[in-house]
Design a protein around this motif. Structure first.
Motif, PDB file in Angstrom:
ATOM      1  N   ARG A  79       5.494   8.798  -7.797  1.00 43.15           N
ATOM      2  CA  ARG A  79       5.573   7.345  -7.621  1.00 43.15           C
ATOM      3  C   ARG A  79       6.476   7.008  -6.438  1.00 43.15           C
ATOM      4  N   THR A 130      10.355   2.635   0.552  1.00 43.20           N
ATOM      5  CA  THR A 130       9.761   2.928   1.846  1.00 43.20           C
ATOM      6  C   THR A 130      10.558   2.187   2.909  1.00 43.20           C
ATOM      7  N   GLU A 154       0.827  -1.211   0.000  1.00 39.71           N
ATOM      8  CA  GLU A 154       0.000   0.000   0.000  1.00 39.71           C
ATOM      9  C   GLU A 154       0.856   1.254   0.000  1.00 39.71           C
ATOM     10  N   ARG A 155       1.937   1.244   0.791  1.00 34.61           N
ATOM     11  CA  ARG A 155       2.820   2.406   0.849  1.00 34.61           C
ATOM     12  C   ARG A 155       3.557   2.625  -0.464  1.00 34.61           C
ATOM     13  N   ASP A 202       2.373   1.668  -3.428  1.00 31.99           N
ATOM     14  CA  ASP A 202       1.401   1.728  -4.511  1.00 31.99           C
ATOM     15  C   ASP A 202       1.633   0.611  -5.524  1.00 31.99           C
ATOM     16  N   ILE A 203       1.867  -0.607  -5.008  1.00 35.29           N
ATOM     17  CA  ILE A 203       2.015  -1.792  -5.844  1.00 35.29           C
ATOM     18  C   ILE A 203       1.038  -2.840  -5.333  1.00 35.29           C
ATOM     19  N   SER A 204       0.999  -3.978  -5.978  1.00 30.63           N
ATOM     20  CA  SER A 204       0.097  -5.042  -5.545  1.00 30.63           C
ATOM     21  C   SER A 204       0.762  -5.907  -4.479  1.00 30.63           C
ATOM     22  N   THR A 229       8.816   7.350   3.274  1.00 31.22           N
ATOM     23  CA  THR A 229       8.556   6.954   1.893  1.00 31.22           C
ATOM     24  C   THR A 229       9.125   8.018   0.965  1.00 31.22           C
ATOM     25  N   PHE A 281       9.482   9.570  -2.954  1.00 26.70           N
ATOM     26  CA  PHE A 281       8.721   9.666  -4.199  1.00 26.70           C
ATOM     27  C   PHE A 281       9.553  10.322  -5.296  1.00 26.70           C
TER      28      PHE A 281
END
Length: 252
Positions: free
Chosen positions: A227, A231, A121-122, A124-126, A220, A222
């Motif tokens: 993107r 993290t 989640e942190r 932004d991937i599966s 985290t 970016f």
């Protein structure tokens, strides 16, 4: 006016006695049961009072032996800032030498580690997407001062020379420089600090007591497209380090 909790009042009295030198550094205090009788409080109140002083760094518990006056430890200063260089007119607290920055570290990386759901989640991937997972133990002046666990999506670094943070041509250079070398430009770093108590594993690695106060920082990083590229969860023992956040002020 709210009444102060009994254990805090007892802790204040014990703190005063310790600071006045009634017990020398390294000396064992009377048992908690004996002190509870002396103060006319329950053992649970005395337990919480002494636990408070352990957290504050005045006492230390030794399993099977008792509670002792702890040797004072200097808290190293760690500045969290995007402005590394020293400047004329710096805040007064910067006049003191910053010695909190790590001067040595150990690390261990694993590749293709499935991302746990919170990490996914942190980033932004599966959940389950492959990542490079790196554990760090940092030292300053020979003392363990920080733990860190880092996660980087392999979708970004797989097949590049920087897939392992501490190996290759940019080993140890940090996320910003490593990512820049493959055309990924960092624009933002977000940190969420939270107070916590040391777990058994953390205490063993940091040389502190279970339950000691630590600062947990969720960081985290970016890129310019927003993107997440890395993290990490950092654990800093309060008894060893004080963390200072420095913010620049934009000029009109």
């Amino acid at each position: 006016m709210p009444r102060e909790a009994p254990y805090l009042a007892v802790a204040d009295v014990l703190r005063a006695r310790i600071l006045l030198g009634e017990w020398e550094i390294g000396e064992r205090l009377p048992s908690r049961a004996r002190l509870a009788v002396e103060y006319g409080v329950g053992r649970n109140v005395m337990q919480r009072a002494m636990d408070r002083l352990i957290i504050d760094g005045l006492l230390e518990g030794r399993a099977g032996s008792g509670t002792y006056v702890r040797m004072p430890r200097e808290r190293l200063r760690l500045v969290r800032s995007r402005h590394r260089e020293r400047r004329e007119g710096s805040p007064p607290w910067q006049d003191r030498k910053e010695r909190g920055r790590a001067d040595a570290w150990d690390s261990h990386s694993q590749v293709r580690v499935p991302a746990p759901e919170p990490i996914a989640e942190r980033l932004d991937i599966s959940p389950g997407d492959p990542c490079v997972n790196t554990h760090y133990e940092f030292l300053a002046d020979g003392q363990p001062v920080q733990l860190s666990e880092s996660w980087e999506p392999m979708a970004i670094t797989d097949g590049t020379p920087i897939v392992l943070p501490e190996k290759g041509p940019l080993a140890g250079k940090g996320v910003v420089e490593r990512m820049r070398s493959i055309g990924v430009v960092i624009s933002t770093v977000a940190e969420v600090p939270r107070p916590a108590r040391a777990t058994q594993g953390q205490a063993n690695l940091l040389g502190i007591s279970v339950g000691d106060l630590v600062l947990q920082i969720e960081r985290t990083i970016f890129d310019t497209d927003g993107r997440p590229v890395e993290t990490a969860d950092m654990v800093i023992p309060d008894v060893r380090r004080e963390v200072v956040y420095e913010f620049g002020v934009g000029r009109p």
